[in-house]
Design a protein around this motif. Structure first.
Motif, PDB file in Angstrom:
ATOM      1  N   GLY A 196       0.816  -1.202   0.000  1.00  9.87           N
ATOM      2  CA  GLY A 196       0.000   0.000   0.000  1.00  9.87           C
ATOM      3  C   GLY A 196       0.850   1.252   0.000  1.00  9.87           C
ATOM      4  O   GLY A 196       1.979   1.263  -0.467  1.00  9.87           O
ATOM      5  N   THR A 197       0.300   2.314   0.551  1.00 14.42           N
ATOM      6  CA  THR A 197       0.980   3.603   0.617  1.00 14.42           C
ATOM      7  C   THR A 197       1.108   4.032   2.075  1.00 14.42           C
ATOM      8  O   THR A 197       0.188   3.828   2.857  1.00 14.42           O
ATOM      9  CB  THR A 197       0.189   4.679  -0.158  1.00 14.42           C
ATOM     10  N   SER A 198       2.246   4.578   2.428  1.00 17.72           N
ATOM     11  CA  SER A 198       2.445   5.094   3.784  1.00 17.72           C
ATOM     12  C   SER A 198       2.985   6.511   3.725  1.00 17.72           C
ATOM     13  O   SER A 198       3.789   6.843   2.853  1.00 17.72           O
ATOM     14  CB  SER A 198       3.437   4.233   4.578  1.00 17.72           C
ATOM     15  N   ASN A 199       2.522   7.336   4.648  1.00 19.91           N
ATOM     16  CA  ASN A 199       3.154   8.624   4.883  1.00 19.91           C
ATOM     17  C   ASN A 199       4.215   8.410   5.953  1.00 19.91           C
ATOM     18  O   ASN A 199       3.903   7.984   7.070  1.00 19.91           O
ATOM     19  CB  ASN A 199       2.128   9.644   5.384  1.00 19.91           C
ATOM     20  N   LEU A 200       5.472   8.662   5.616  1.00 19.56           N
ATOM     21  CA  LEU A 200       6.567   8.517   6.566  1.00 19.56           C
ATOM     22  C   LEU A 200       7.142   9.903   6.839  1.00 19.56           C
ATOM     23  O   LEU A 200       7.602  10.588   5.923  1.00 19.56           O
ATOM     24  CB  LEU A 200       7.638   7.579   6.019  1.00 19.56           C
ATOM     25  N   ILE A 201       7.091  10.304   8.097  1.00 16.09           N
ATOM     26  CA  ILE A 201       7.439  11.668   8.495  1.00 16.09           C
ATOM     27  C   ILE A 201       8.681  11.632   9.379  1.00 16.09           C
ATOM     28  O   ILE A 201       8.690  10.990  10.439  1.00 16.09           O
ATOM     29  CB  ILE A 201       6.259  12.307   9.272  1.00 16.09           C
ATOM     30  N   ALA A 202       9.745  12.312   8.935  1.00 15.10           N
ATOM     31  CA  ALA A 202      10.962  12.402   9.742  1.00 15.10           C
ATOM     32  C   ALA A 202      10.667  13.272  10.968  1.00 15.10           C
ATOM     33  O   ALA A 202      10.239  14.425  10.836  1.00 15.10           O
ATOM     34  CB  ALA A 202      12.092  12.999   8.915  1.00 15.10           C
ATOM     35  N   ALA A 203      10.858  12.706  12.157  1.00 12.17           N
ATOM     36  CA  ALA A 203      10.502  13.416  13.384  1.00 12.17           C
ATOM     37  C   ALA A 203      11.588  13.262  14.432  1.00 12.17           C
ATOM     38  O   ALA A 203      12.373  12.311  14.417  1.00 12.17           O
ATOM     39  CB  ALA A 203       9.164  12.880  13.928  1.00 12.17           C
ATOM     40  N   GLU A 204      11.619  14.217  15.352  1.00 12.07           N
ATOM     41  CA  GLU A 204      12.546  14.160  16.487  1.00 12.07           C
ATOM     42  C   GLU A 204      11.767  13.774  17.729  1.00 12.07           C
ATOM     43  O   GLU A 204      10.639  14.243  17.952  1.00 12.07           O
ATOM     44  CB  GLU A 204      13.214  15.517  16.702  1.00 12.07           C
ATOM     45  N   VAL A 205      12.367  12.901  18.536  1.00 11.21           N
ATOM     46  CA  VAL A 205      11.738  12.482  19.788  1.00 11.21           C
ATOM     47  C   VAL A 205      12.031  13.537  20.853  1.00 11.21           C
ATOM     48  O   VAL A 205      13.184  13.806  21.174  1.00 11.21           O
ATOM     49  CB  VAL A 205      12.276  11.108  20.245  1.00 11.21           C
ATOM     50  N   THR A 206      10.959  14.122  21.379  1.00 12.99           N
ATOM     51  CA  THR A 206      11.151  15.150  22.418  1.00 12.99           C
ATOM     52  C   THR A 206      10.902  14.600  23.814  1.00 12.99           C
ATOM     53  O   THR A 206      11.372  15.164  24.807  1.00 12.99           O
ATOM     54  CB  THR A 206      10.232  16.365  22.176  1.00 12.99           C
ATOM     55  N   ALA A 207      10.158  13.495  23.913  1.00 12.88           N
ATOM     56  CA  ALA A 207       9.929  12.873  25.221  1.00 12.88           C
ATOM     57  C   ALA A 207       9.692  11.385  25.015  1.00 12.88           C
ATOM     58  O   ALA A 207       8.954  10.981  24.123  1.00 12.88           O
ATOM     59  CB  ALA A 207       8.729  13.503  25.931  1.00 12.88           C
ATOM     60  N   ALA A 208      10.340  10.556  25.837  1.00 13.59           N
ATOM     61  CA  ALA A 208      10.191   9.104  25.749  1.00 13.59           C
ATOM     62  C   ALA A 208      10.195   8.541  27.155  1.00 13.59           C
ATOM     63  O   ALA A 208      10.501   9.231  28.123  1.00 13.59           O
ATOM     64  CB  ALA A 208      11.326   8.503  24.919  1.00 13.59           C
ATOM     65  N   GLY A 209       9.847   7.256  27.273  1.00 13.82           N
ATOM     66  CA  GLY A 209       9.901   6.619  28.582  1.00 13.82           C
ATOM     67  C   GLY A 209       8.571   6.133  29.095  1.00 13.82           C
ATOM     68  O   GLY A 209       8.518   5.257  29.950  1.00 13.82           O
ATOM     69  N   GLY A 210       7.480   6.694  28.599  1.00 14.72           N
ATOM     70  CA  GLY A 210       6.161   6.253  29.039  1.00 14.72           C
ATOM     71  C   GLY A 210       5.505   5.381  27.986  1.00 14.72           C
ATOM     72  O   GLY A 210       6.154   4.758  27.149  1.00 14.72           O
ATOM     73  N   GLU A 211       4.168   5.344  28.013  1.00 11.52           N
ATOM     74  CA  GLU A 211       3.423   4.555  27.037  1.00 11.52           C
ATOM     75  C   GLU A 211       3.291   5.286  25.710  1.00 11.52           C
ATOM     76  O   GLU A 211       2.849   4.703  24.725  1.00 11.52           O
ATOM     77  CB  GLU A 211       2.025   4.233  27.584  1.00 11.52           C
ATOM     78  N   GLU A 212       3.676   6.561  25.707  1.00 12.10           N
ATOM     79  CA  GLU A 212       3.525   7.369  24.501  1.00 12.10           C
ATOM     80  C   GLU A 212       4.792   8.181  24.267  1.00 12.10           C
ATOM     81  O   GLU A 212       5.371   8.731  25.206  1.00 12.10           O
ATOM     82  CB  GLU A 212       2.317   8.299  24.655  1.00 12.10           C
ATOM     83  N   LEU A 213       5.232   8.207  23.015  1.00 18.30           N
ATOM     84  CA  LEU A 213       6.360   9.050  22.645  1.00 18.30           C
ATOM     85  C   LEU A 213       5.829  10.380  22.134  1.00 18.30           C
ATOM     86  O   LEU A 213       4.822  10.420  21.421  1.00 18.30           O
ATOM     87  CB  LEU A 213       7.191   8.385  21.548  1.00 18.30           C
ATOM     88  N   VAL A 214       6.516  11.458  22.485  1.00 19.54           N
ATOM     89  CA  VAL A 214       6.153  12.777  21.973  1.00 19.54           C
ATOM     90  C   VAL A 214       7.190  13.166  20.923  1.00 19.54           C
ATOM     91  O   VAL A 214       8.400  13.113  21.181  1.00 19.54           O
ATOM     92  CB  VAL A 214       6.099  13.831  23.097  1.00 19.54           C
TER      93      VAL A 214
END
Length: 387
Positions: free
Chosen positions: A243-261
């Motif tokens: 299929g088709t995917s949108n792949l977005i280059a991103a920086e991780v600003t917060a990690a460690g919990g159940e959700e990455l920001v």
């Protein structure tokens, strides 16, 4: 013949252990370990030159492995010629005998083995593929889809442990191909034989197979159920090829919990940690992925109506293509690039025309994360390779 009368087989499992194939300095298939469960419908999916057909031919005995072994139903058949293996192959061109009618094409294998009374078995097979009334027609009097079913019946009448299908639907038009996908799945379900299907067509593999092995460069890139591969791709190649995917280059600003920001294009995005296929640390990079049909569009004037908590990016419509069931948009997002959005045509917003400012938004749980070191475009345009 009714479904309950169809003789069933448990099929045979296929085990490839360290199997590889090289031609001089070129490696078509790198050492591969693969188990195909008995009675399953298994697809080898990939672009031209990925090694899928070479793998199939090694199972059939038409190619000799450079290393490794092939086991069928628990028997090592690596050294056996094709005719001594409990497999039959259906090719793209069907290879029917033009001078024989359909009945005799299907009966050929039985007669070759010296079986005199063939009428009952041939009749059952023609009923299975729904061609009983056409038994005395010649192949050239049948459509492509009917010829394909004859080829399947001719292969199945020999009661193989495994049926190998090498791009069997490649010569058919789109509508007939989709019809035959359902037919092949029905036949496999009724007879219970292990089917190993080689194809470059993603929709074909996902429609029919229980399990799909996505191949790339002579290796299995990812293996799993179709829905699992689509929803949780492990690499950029799988994300783009299925299929088709949108792949977005991103920086991780917060990690460690159940959700990455994450931060991308000046916007904040959220990614469930369990859907990230790479180690993510604050300050590191990831590719945030989302499928086009998971994204909704809102005209900039309606931005206030977007549900709270959605991931959102702002851009402008570059292109809008109406294709019936959906409208496919290409959106320019500053700092991110072009993103695709597929919106079902339940009620089109006439304001979403090229040049219009819009907000893309989607639920965070529809986002997946991949290793940013990979080629972001891998699999998007596989092209034609050798082998």
């Amino acid at each position: 013949m009714t479904q309950t009368e169809t003789p069933r087989s448990s099929g045979g499992d296929v085990r490839l252990r360290g199997i590889s194939k090289t031609y001089g300095s070129f490696t078509a298939v790198h050492p591969l370990d693969l188990t195909i469960p008995a009675g399953s419908f298994f697809a080898l999916l990939g672009a031209s030159g990925c090694g899928k057909t070479t793998t199939l031919r090694m199972i059939a005995g038409l190619e000799e492995p450079t290393t490794g072994t092939v086991e069928l139903a628990g028997q090592d058949v690596t050294a056996l010629p094709p005719y001594k293996r409990q497999v039959n192959t259906v090719f793209q061109n069907y290879a029917l005998f033009p001078h024989l009618d359909i009945f005799e094409n299907v009966a050929f294998g039985l007669r070759r083995r010296g079986i005199k009374s063939v009428a009952k078995q041939v009749g059952e097979m023609l009923d299975l593929v729904q061609l009983g009334p056409m038994a005395r027609r010649k192949p050239q009097q049948l459509s492509g889809g009917q010829q394909q079913r004859v080829a399947v019946a001719r292969a199945l009448i020999n009661h193989p442990e495994v049926l190998l299908l090498d791009e069997p639907l490649g010569a058919l038009d789109l509508k007939l191909r989709r019809q035959m996908q359902l037919e092949l799945k029905r036949i496999q379900t009724e007879v219970g034989i292990t089917f190993v299907h080689v194809t470059h067509d993603q929709e074909e593999a996902m429609t029919m197979a229980d399990t799909v092995a996505v191949m790339n460069g002579g290796r299995v890139e990812q293996l799993g159920a179709p829905a699992e591969l689509y929803e949780n791709p492990g690499t950029t190649f799988v994300a783009n090829f299925l299929g088709t995917s949108n792949l977005i280059a991103a920086e991780v600003t917060a990690a460690g919990g159940e959700e990455l920001v994450l931060t991308a294009g000046g916007a904040t995005l959220r990614l469930p940690a369990g859907r990230c296929r790479t180690e993510a640390r604050a300050g590191g990079k990831v590719l945030a992925g989302v499928r086009p049909e998971k994204v909704a569009l809102a005209h900039a004037d309606d931005a206030g109506e977007i549900p709270a908590g959605h991931n959102r990016l702002t851009g402008r419509v570059r292109d809008a293509s109406f294709i019936g069931v959906s409208t496919q948009y290409v959106i320019d997002v500053p700092g991110v690039g072009e993103l695709a959005v597929y919106e079902q045509n339940l009620g089109r917003d006439g304001r979403l025309v090229p040049g219009a400012e819009t907000v893309l938004h989607w639920k965070p749980e529809h986002t997946f994360g991949l290793d940013a070191e990979q080629d972001i475009a891998a699999g998007a345009d596989p092209g034609e390779e050798a082998a």
